[in-house]
Design a protein around this motif. Sequence first.
Motif: not given
Length: 179
Positions: A58-59, A61-63, A65-66
């Motif tokens: 999850v982390i 994927l968030l990174c 996306r950012w």
Amino acid sequence: MNRFLLGLLGLILLAAGAAAAAVHLGFVPGIDRDAVLVPGTVLPPTWVLVVVAAAAVVIALLCLRWLIAQVPRRRISTWSWADDAGATRITTATAAAPFADEVTTYPGVRKVEAALTGPHTAPRLALVVRAHGDADLRGIRRRIDDEGLPRLREALGTPDLQATVEFRMTTSKADARVH
């Protein structure tokens, strides 16, 4: 500065990962690759490993996306009008270019970036005005509102055209943002 520090942190983490991989593969002499890193050899329960792996995904994927959001995108869309005489097509970049050129001629303005977004029935104009440090921002904004925007509204046939203006001042070699 923010992107530089994040890039530096990424390089440090990449180097640490490469060093750990080199030790694990036995490429670093003097360090026993089979030595225990922490005391105790009991693995945690399986559910802990699953939760840690899921959190890491999850982390990541968030990174990702950012990181993708940091890439500047130029969206060029085409507006179309049709009437009895035929159809007219124009890109938003072509429609905004003369306006940006006009604002660039205002005293104190160095460069202007103009972007038209939205459909031609309800467009929005976003301006980034790069001005000299001693420029009269109120005067520039007043000329945009009183001279430039009315002509652009008339040329596009959109009396409800809304505009946002961001000023970027140059006081030295570094740009500072003023909103």
